[in-house]
Structure formats: structure tokens, C-alpha cells
Enzyme design. Structure first.
Site, PDB file in Angstrom:
ATOM      1  N   SER A  23       4.239   0.904   7.665  1.00 20.02           N
ATOM      2  CA  SER A  23       3.670   2.337   7.236  1.00 20.02           C
ATOM      3  C   SER A  23       3.052   3.158   8.534  1.00 20.02           C
ATOM      4  O   SER A  23       3.230   4.573   8.525  1.00 20.02           O
ATOM      5  CB  SER A  23       2.776   2.222   5.971  1.00 20.02           C
TER       6      SER A  23
ATOM      7  N   GLY B 141      10.812  -2.961   5.754  1.00 18.83           N
ATOM      8  CA  GLY B 141      10.244  -4.332   5.618  1.00 18.83           C
ATOM      9  C   GLY B 141       9.976  -4.527   4.228  1.00 18.83           C
ATOM     10  O   GLY B 141      10.304  -5.534   3.585  1.00 18.83           O
ATOM     11  N   HIS B 142       9.385  -3.613   3.517  1.00 18.28           N
ATOM     12  CA  HIS B 142       9.013  -3.830   2.109  1.00 18.28           C
ATOM     13  C   HIS B 142      10.063  -3.789   1.038  1.00 18.28           C
ATOM     14  O   HIS B 142      10.101  -4.761   0.325  1.00 18.28           O
ATOM     15  CB  HIS B 142       8.173  -2.243   1.565  1.00 18.28           C
TER      16      HIS B 142
ATOM     17  N   LEU C 128       6.770   2.984   1.532  1.00 17.21           N
ATOM     18  CA  LEU C 128       7.525   1.632   1.603  1.00 17.21           C
ATOM     19  C   LEU C 128       8.669   2.135   2.724  1.00 17.21           C
ATOM     20  O   LEU C 128       9.226   3.038   2.910  1.00 17.21           O
ATOM     21  CB  LEU C 128       8.291   1.515   0.470  1.00 17.21           C
TER      22      LEU C 128
ATOM     23  N   LYS D 231       5.016  -9.735   9.346  1.00 15.55           N
ATOM     24  CA  LYS D 231       4.245  -9.103  10.572  1.00 15.55           C
ATOM     25  C   LYS D 231       2.788  -9.305  10.306  1.00 15.55           C
ATOM     26  O   LYS D 231       2.026  -9.557  11.225  1.00 15.55           O
ATOM     27  CB  LYS D 231       4.588  -7.612  10.136  1.00 15.55           C
ATOM     28  N   ASP D 232       2.256  -9.159   9.152  1.00 20.39           N
ATOM     29  CA  ASP D 232       0.872  -9.363   8.906  1.00 20.39           C
ATOM     30  C   ASP D 232       0.543 -10.864   8.718  1.00 20.39           C
ATOM     31  O   ASP D 232       0.267 -11.275   7.764  1.00 20.39           O
ATOM     32  CB  ASP D 232       0.367  -8.646   7.624  1.00 20.39           C
TER      33      ASP D 232
ATOM     34  N   MET E 218       0.939  -1.351  -0.151  1.00 24.87           N
ATOM     35  CA  MET E 218       0.112  -0.053  -0.003  1.00 24.87           C
ATOM     36  C   MET E 218       1.047   1.484   0.109  1.00 24.87           C
ATOM     37  O   MET E 218       0.350   2.248   0.487  1.00 24.87           O
ATOM     38  CB  MET E 218      -1.217   0.038   1.313  1.00 24.87           C
TER      39      MET E 218
END
Lengths: 282, 282
Positions: free
Chosen positions: B187, B36-37, B33, B150-151, B30
């Protein structure tokens, strides 16, 4: 012509076909192939380099009280007919391959498209249809998939799912194929006795009379539906499930027809629940 | 590096890449960034010939009272960071391209997987996530898609959807990247003041203490959860949404841990709802 049972094998076959730059067509069926199915295979054969016919009686689109167990199955005959019509491979997976664990993931199409007609009579049916078609599309990865217009609502549901989920294929609808007395071809016609099959001609007859009335200028859906109802009632063994006239774009009904519409009926005759429809274009 | 906004263009680009026999990886984000991204993009770059980063703040996974409007957006910075991490193209579609009409078709994942943890706190969230990921997969058609651990529940939902709908791609989970004080990169950390950011270290601290207790032999989930709770409560600005320990395979809770499990928490700190988790393997 090859018969394939496993997901990995059909994937391998189609991906090697597509790696050669060829196009693949899929004709998803529940088997018991009749002239309607064969017209889909022929159409696919005329438009695609490679044609897969899937034969799978999908349990998730049947309610517990429906005819899953008795649904006609005749794979060896299906293979012969598929080959003759131009199929390159028949994909006939086991239920345990398609559903190796309890299914918890569903493609749900909401709104009037699944709340009316067969969606109202058969709750959960279109969820099962949309889900199995999504699975088949993801397994076979065809460029085009072919469906009959007899199942008009199914076709609209699949078109909506493909469009709104951006599925990378084209959904092709093909005209209804009929027996001599007008009865729309269906695997469930096998349930009928010879006499019932004859009587079942009343479904199309009622739709034809509706169209005549429409062509003479009638736009009122209540009166058009009455014409269908009174025609079907001339057949004492016919038990009407629904008679509906809905817009083709929204599947919502109107008092008077203002846009391209579908006159759709579902009628039980003896052991068979039969559906049929015509398009009314003002 | 190219920025692409339309569905037709990204399809053309990826299909020409795949026609050359190359593999494509997708990193759905989303935007906004962070490290992590970037770790996902680097991982994708190491495993795939061509890497697409999608940047799309998906409205259908936000409830009306959530932070859709305020969610951080910074596309120009995202483009620079994506390129530096090894992306070949950033796909940043408009909302009106992804949802050109009211969405009626949903990928629904049922059962404990979406009824617990964030699924309980954010009804409809995972339906939005599964649906937009399905759309992105169908548009980009990657061989692999990369998601952060994380998710953890999101990753499990997407894995389930991909598996049960036979999606032709591999879902790759990547380890959580943390700030110096242990705070998982997100984020939404942008919402925090410097002081809150420091305080938010308590989330990971609580999970670390839970793991210590687990490593010392404690298997009772109530006592393990108590340890987390009492640790988080030392931070007065932390408002606990949930503290759960569930089996990783079923997302169901047990009285005593018997299988690989997830200790997962959601905590509001000031304006940010933060989540974190660790794996406990007996």
C-alpha cells in the site's frame, strides 16, 4: 469423570460439546482443591452444560525464589473432589505440553493494576498468570471462566486481559470461602501448622475491624490501614508484606475513599504467604 | 457483499456461519488493497467456506513519527475489490471500537524475532501488530488467517504468538506478489512518483543478484549482503535502513548460512519505507 492430559484431546472433547449447542465452563486451578475451588466448580456447574476443571501448577507465575517446587500437588484427590462438585472433565496437562519450547510470547497487563499489591511484591507474577490463562482459554475455549475473589488482583488482571484483547468468554468472579476462624481458603494454608492456622485468623479479623471503622464513617485510608496493621501486629508470627486500600476500578490508592475500594493484605505466617481482601463501598 | 462496522455484528455473523459447520477465513489488512491482498482473499476463498476481510489502520503499530495520518485509506474501493476477489464480508471497525479505552494489555513477543530487522528500526511496532491481530482473531474467531510473506517478520511474529498462546487457528503465509519490475506490492507504493516506482525495482534486483551469488555457492553472509548493498547504492535516491540475512527459524544472523534463511531489506525511497525479502535455502 474423565481425566485428560493432552491439549488435542481436551480440544476435541469441548468442541464436540459445543457442536451440540451446549455451553462450556472452565475453572482454572493449580490443584490442591479446597472448598473455595469447589464453590467455583459448583457455580460453573449451575451455569454451564459442561464443566472443565484445569489443574496445572504454572511455573511462569512463580519467581525463582518462590514455592513452585513445594506447592501442594494431589491430583488423585483433586479428581475425586472435582467429580463430586460437578465437573465433567479434569484437564491436567504436563508442563512440557503447556510449554514445549522456551516461552517468548507474553500477555502483559501494564499500569497500576499490575504495579501495586502483589504486582509490586511478585514481579512477573501477573505476566505468568495472564499468559497461562490466555493459553488455557485458547485451548479449552469456554463460554465462561470462574475465578475466586480472594485473588482480587488476579481477577482484575484477567478481566482486563479478556476485555482489552476481546476474548470471547465471560469472566465470572466468585465470593471468598472461609474457614471457621475467617481464614480465607487457600492451597497454601496446607503449609501451616495447626497453631499457625489458628493464628492466621488475624488476617480476616483485621479486615473486619477495618470494615467496622469504615462503617462508622472513617474514610481516611491511612487510618483504616493503621487499624489493620495494629490488629495484625497482635500476632507475633505475622510478617506483613503489604496493607493497601485501592480503588477497585483503577487499583490506585486515594487519601480518602471516594469509590468502591479494596482493602487488600498480604502477610507471611510461618512458611505461607497469605492474601485476603474485603470490599469497602462508600 | 456486506460491510460490517461493529464487533457484535461480525461476531454474530461468523458464529452463525460456524454453527452450520462451515469454516471461516480471515484476511487482516490495513486497507488500500492491492494485488497482494487480493491473492490472500482468493487463497482464503479457495480454502474456507466464508471469508472475512478486515480493514483497519491500526494506530498501535505506528510510532508517533510514522505515517499513521497519511496512510492511504479508500474503503469504498476496498469493498469492491474484496467482493470481486471472493470476500463474503468486510469488517471495518472504528478505532474507538477496537480501542474504547487506553490500551494496557499487550501481546509481547520477545527475543531476536522482534529485536532484529524491522523490530530494531520500529520499536513497539510488533507489539502493536501482535496485539491487534490477537484482538481480531478473538473477535472474528476464524479457522485460518492469511498473511503475505512480504512482511516476513510480521508473519513469523504472528505464527509465534499463535503457537505459544495456543490460539485455535491456522496461520497461512502467502507468496509475495510483485509489479512488473519486481517491486513487491505494498500500500505504501502509492506514496511513490512514477519515477520512484521505477527506481524501486532496485530492491528486488538486489535480492535477485544476492540469490544468484548464493546459487553459485557463496554462503558468507557479509559478502552476500555486500552484493545487495552495492546494487541498491546504484540508485541514488535509495536510503538503506537495513540489509540482513537471518535464519528463518530464529531470526538470528550467522557468519555463514547453514539453514534456511531470509535475506531481508528495508529501504527508504522518497516518501516510502519499502521492505522486501527472499528465502535462501542451502
Amino acid at each position: 469423570m474423565k481425566k485428560v492430559q493432552t491439549i488435542s484431546e481436551i480440544r476435541k472433547i469441548v468442541s464436540s460439546v459445543k457442536a451440540e449447542g451446549k455451553t462450556a465452563g472452565l475453572v482454572p486451578t493449580m490443584g490442591a482443591l479446597h472448598e473455595g475451588h469447589l464453590s467455583l466448580i459448583k457455580k460453573a456447574n449451575s451455569e454451564c452444560d459442561f464443566v472443565v476443571v484445569s489443574v496445572f501448577v504454572n511455573p511462569t507465575q512463580f519467581a525463582p525464589d518462590e514455592d513452585l517446587e513445594s506447592y501442594p500437588r494431589n491430583l488423585s484427590e483433586d479428581l475425586k473432589r472435582s467429580e463430586k462438585a460437578g465437573a465433567d472433565v479434569v484437564f491436567a496437562p504436563l508442563v512440557s505440553s503447556m510449554y514445549p519450547e522456551p516461552q517468548r510470547v507474553w500477555v502483559d497487563v501494564e499500569g497500576p493494576l499490575t504495579e501495586t499489591l502483589c504486582g509490586a511484591s511478585r514481579p512477573g507474577h501477573f505476566r505468568g498468570v495472564a499468559t497461562v490463562c490466555t493459553k488455557l482459554f485458547n485451548i479449552v475455549q469456554p463460554d465462561r471462566a470462574y475465578f475466586g475473589e480472594k485473588d482480587a488482583q488476579q481477577l482484575a488482571v484477567i478481566r482486563a486481559a479478556a476485555r482489552q484483547l476481546n476474548m470471547p468468554l465471560e469472566i465470572v468472579g466468585c465470593p471468598i470461602v472461609r474457614e471457621e476462624n475467617g481464614l480465607a481458603m487457600s492451597s497454601r494454608n496446607d503449609y501451616l501448622s495447626e497453631k499457625q492456622r489458628e493464628q492466621a485468623g488475624v488476617l480476616y479479623e483485621s479486615l473486619e475491624l477495618c470494615r467496622e471503622l469504615f462503617d462508622s464513617g472513617e474514610r481516611n485510608t491511612a487510618r483504616l490501614k493503621s487499624k489493620i496493621r495494629e490488629t495484625i501486629r497482635t500476632c507475633p508470627s505475622a510478617d506483613i508484606d503489604y496493607i493497601e486500600i485501592v480503588r477497585k476500578d483503577t487499583f490506585q490508592s486515594e487519601e480518602d475513599i471516594t469509590a468502591e475500594s479494596l482493602a487488600a493484605i498480604a502477610v507471611q505466617i510461618g512458611p505461607a504467604r497469605l492474601i485476603d481482601n474485603i470490599t469497602l463501598n462508600p
